[in-house]
Design a protein around this motif. Structure first.
Motif, PDB file in Angstrom:
ATOM      1  N   GLU A  78      37.127  67.110 -68.246  1.00 51.67           N
ATOM      2  CA  GLU A  78      35.894  66.348 -68.069  1.00 51.67           C
ATOM      3  C   GLU A  78      36.208  64.858 -67.979  1.00 51.67           C
ATOM      4  N   GLN A  79      37.164  64.390 -68.802  1.00 52.76           N
ATOM      5  CA  GLN A  79      37.565  62.989 -68.754  1.00 52.76           C
ATOM      6  C   GLN A  79      38.179  62.662 -67.399  1.00 52.76           C
ATOM      7  N   ILE A  80      39.051  63.546 -66.914  1.00 52.91           N
ATOM      8  CA  ILE A  80      39.666  63.352 -65.599  1.00 52.91           C
ATOM      9  C   ILE A  80      38.587  63.325 -64.521  1.00 52.91           C
ATOM     10  N   LEU A  81      37.619  64.243 -64.639  1.00 55.01           N
ATOM     11  CA  LEU A  81      36.522  64.292 -63.667  1.00 55.01           C
ATOM     12  C   LEU A  81      35.722  62.993 -63.683  1.00 55.01           C
ATOM     13  N   LYS A  82      35.453  62.447 -64.881  1.00 55.03           N
ATOM     14  CA  LYS A  82      34.731  61.177 -64.972  1.00 55.03           C
ATOM     15  C   LYS A  82      35.524  60.057 -64.297  1.00 55.03           C
ATOM     16  N   GLU A  83      36.839  60.021 -64.581  1.00 52.60           N
ATOM     17  CA  GLU A  83      37.676  58.986 -63.977  1.00 52.60           C
ATOM     18  C   GLU A  83      37.696  59.126 -62.451  1.00 52.60           C
ATOM     19  N   MET A  84      37.816  60.359 -61.980  1.00 53.18           N
ATOM     20  CA  MET A  84      37.839  60.584 -60.539  1.00 53.18           C
ATOM     21  C   MET A  84      36.496  60.220 -59.918  1.00 53.18           C
ATOM     22  N   SER A  85      35.405  60.502 -60.620  1.00 49.79           N
ATOM     23  CA  SER A  85      34.082  60.136 -60.112  1.00 49.79           C
ATOM     24  C   SER A  85      33.951  58.616 -60.000  1.00 49.79           C
ATOM     25  N   LYS A  86      34.466  57.910 -61.023  1.00 48.76           N
ATOM     26  CA  LYS A  86      34.428  56.439 -60.970  1.00 48.76           C
ATOM     27  C   LYS A  86      35.248  55.934 -59.789  1.00 48.76           C
ATOM     28  N   GLU A  87      36.459  56.503 -59.614  1.00 52.77           N
ATOM     29  CA  GLU A  87      37.305  56.092 -58.498  1.00 52.77           C
ATOM     30  C   GLU A  87      36.622  56.379 -57.165  1.00 52.77           C
ATOM     31  N   LEU A  88      35.954  57.525 -57.069  1.00 54.96           N
ATOM     32  CA  LEU A  88      35.240  57.871 -55.844  1.00 54.96           C
ATOM     33  C   LEU A  88      34.123  56.873 -55.572  1.00 54.96           C
ATOM     34  N   GLU A  89      33.374  56.516 -56.612  1.00 49.29           N
ATOM     35  CA  GLU A  89      32.292  55.545 -56.447  1.00 49.29           C
ATOM     36  C   GLU A  89      32.852  54.196 -56.001  1.00 49.29           C
ATOM     37  N   ILE A  90      33.974  53.790 -56.622  1.00 51.30           N
ATOM     38  CA  ILE A  90      34.593  52.520 -56.237  1.00 51.30           C
ATOM     39  C   ILE A  90      35.046  52.590 -54.789  1.00 51.30           C
ATOM     40  N   SER A  91      35.675  53.703 -54.403  1.00 54.03           N
ATOM     41  CA  SER A  91      36.139  53.866 -53.019  1.00 54.03           C
ATOM     42  C   SER A  91      34.974  53.837 -52.048  1.00 54.03           C
ATOM     43  N   LYS A  92      33.895  54.524 -52.387  1.00 55.15           N
ATOM     44  CA  LYS A  92      32.713  54.522 -51.517  1.00 55.15           C
ATOM     45  C   LYS A  92      32.154  53.111 -51.376  1.00 55.15           C
ATOM     46  N   GLN A  93      32.110  52.396 -52.510  1.00 57.27           N
ATOM     47  CA  GLN A  93      31.579  51.028 -52.485  1.00 57.27           C
ATOM     48  C   GLN A  93      32.469  50.125 -51.634  1.00 57.27           C
ATOM     49  N   GLU A  94      33.809  50.248 -51.811  1.00 56.73           N
ATOM     50  CA  GLU A  94      34.735  49.438 -51.015  1.00 56.73           C
ATOM     51  C   GLU A  94      34.610  49.776 -49.533  1.00 56.73           C
ATOM     52  N   GLU A  95      34.496  51.061 -49.229  1.00 55.98           N
ATOM     53  CA  GLU A  95      34.351  51.476 -47.828  1.00 55.98           C
ATOM     54  C   GLU A  95      33.066  50.922 -47.245  1.00 55.98           C
ATOM     55  N   LYS A  96      32.015  50.968 -48.051  1.00 55.20           N
ATOM     56  CA  LYS A  96      30.723  50.460 -47.598  1.00 55.20           C
ATOM     57  C   LYS A  96      30.802  48.955 -47.343  1.00 55.20           C
ATOM     58  N   GLU A  97      31.512  48.248 -48.240  1.00 52.23           N
ATOM     59  CA  GLU A  97      31.642  46.804 -48.089  1.00 52.23           C
ATOM     60  C   GLU A  97      32.541  46.462 -46.904  1.00 52.23           C
ATOM     61  N   ASN A  98      33.570  47.270 -46.660  1.00 54.14           N
ATOM     62  CA  ASN A  98      34.520  46.979 -45.589  1.00 54.14           C
ATOM     63  C   ASN A  98      34.067  47.491 -44.226  1.00 54.14           C
ATOM     64  N   THR A  99      33.074  48.348 -44.190  1.00 55.60           N
ATOM     65  CA  THR A  99      32.583  48.878 -42.931  1.00 55.60           C
ATOM     66  C   THR A  99      31.593  47.887 -42.343  1.00 55.60           C
ATOM     67  N   PRO A 100      31.918  47.371 -41.166  1.00 55.19           N
ATOM     68  CA  PRO A 100      30.983  46.404 -40.573  1.00 55.19           C
ATOM     69  C   PRO A 100      29.684  47.082 -40.156  1.00 55.19           C
ATOM     70  N   LEU A 101      28.665  46.314 -40.201  1.00 56.33           N
ATOM     71  CA  LEU A 101      27.370  46.804 -39.749  1.00 56.33           C
ATOM     72  C   LEU A 101      27.397  46.929 -38.222  1.00 56.33           C
ATOM     73  N   PRO A 102      26.540  47.716 -37.634  1.00 62.69           N
ATOM     74  CA  PRO A 102      26.551  47.893 -36.179  1.00 62.69           C
ATOM     75  C   PRO A 102      26.428  46.574 -35.409  1.00 62.69           C
ATOM     76  N   LYS A 103      25.586  45.683 -35.880  1.00 63.07           N
ATOM     77  CA  LYS A 103      25.409  44.402 -35.189  1.00 63.07           C
ATOM     78  C   LYS A 103      26.698  43.589 -35.258  1.00 63.07           C
ATOM     79  N   GLU A 104      27.329  43.552 -36.438  1.00 61.57           N
ATOM     80  CA  GLU A 104      28.578  42.815 -36.613  1.00 61.57           C
ATOM     81  C   GLU A 104      29.683  43.439 -35.763  1.00 61.57           C
ATOM     82  N   ARG A 105      29.725  44.748 -35.718  1.00 61.42           N
ATOM     83  CA  ARG A 105      30.725  45.442 -34.907  1.00 61.42           C
ATOM     84  C   ARG A 105      30.533  45.095 -33.422  1.00 61.42           C
ATOM     85  N   TYR A 106      29.301  45.065 -33.006  1.00 61.81           N
ATOM     86  CA  TYR A 106      28.992  44.718 -31.613  1.00 61.81           C
ATOM     87  C   TYR A 106      29.481  43.306 -31.291  1.00 61.81           C
TER      88      TYR A 106
END
Length: 167
Positions: A78-106
């Motif tokens: 359960e502890q490992i699962l919590k840590e992995m969930s936190k890492e997943l959330e951080i990764s999702k947040q970083e991906e979201k921050e690093n993914t340009p918006l459609p207008k910016e990409r254009y």
């Protein structure tokens, strides 16, 4: 009646009583033998019960130990699962921050297409490398050191390279 007759009757009665006594003794012996057999069976079953109880108690103890081990393992997982969930959330947040918006990409694609500048994928930490394709088909490479040259100089140099009249 003779004197012997009452004795004979008494003796006959005595024989009858003796026979009855023998039958009672036989019944009593049979009864006691049956009771002994029943008690022996009960004793054996109780001995089995005691052995069964001891066996069950040891099995319960073993299962309790296994349950403790499994509880610890579950807590670790359960502890490992919590840590992995936190890492997943951080990764999702970083991906979201690093993914340009459609207008910016254009806009980035538009600037790339207008300027025809292609940047090197893995330059050094303070380098800006790439090449510019001119309309006449010439390829002009560039490499700037960001510490030695200002952003203004780099921008002007890139515009100048893209302008074919200067070449």
């Amino acid at each position: 009646m003779t004197r012997l007759e009452p004795l004979e009757k008494r003796f006959a009665h005595f024989l009858e009583l003796a026979e009855e006594y023998k039958e009672l003794r036989i019944l009593e012996r049979t009864y006691f033998e049956d009771e002994v057999i029943k008690l022996e069976k009960k004793l054996k079953s109780s001995a089995h019960s005691v052995q069964d109880e001891e066996l069950l108690a040891s099995q319960v103890s073993s299962l309790d130990k296994q349950e403790g081990v499994l509880d610890k393992e579950i807590a670790q997982r359960e502890q490992i699962l919590k840590e992995m969930s936190k890492e997943l959330e951080i990764s999702k947040q970083e991906e979201k921050e690093n993914t340009p918006l459609p207008k910016e990409r254009y806009l980035v694609n538009l600037y790339r297409d207008i300027s025809r500048v292609k940047y090197h994928a893995n330059p050094g930490p303070n380098e800006l490398k790439g090449f510019i394709c001119t309309e006449s088909g010439q390829v002009k490479t560039f490499c700037f050191d960001k510490l030695k040259q200002s952003e203004f100089f780099i921008a002007n140099s890139l515009w100048a390279m893209g302008d074919e009249e200067n070449w």
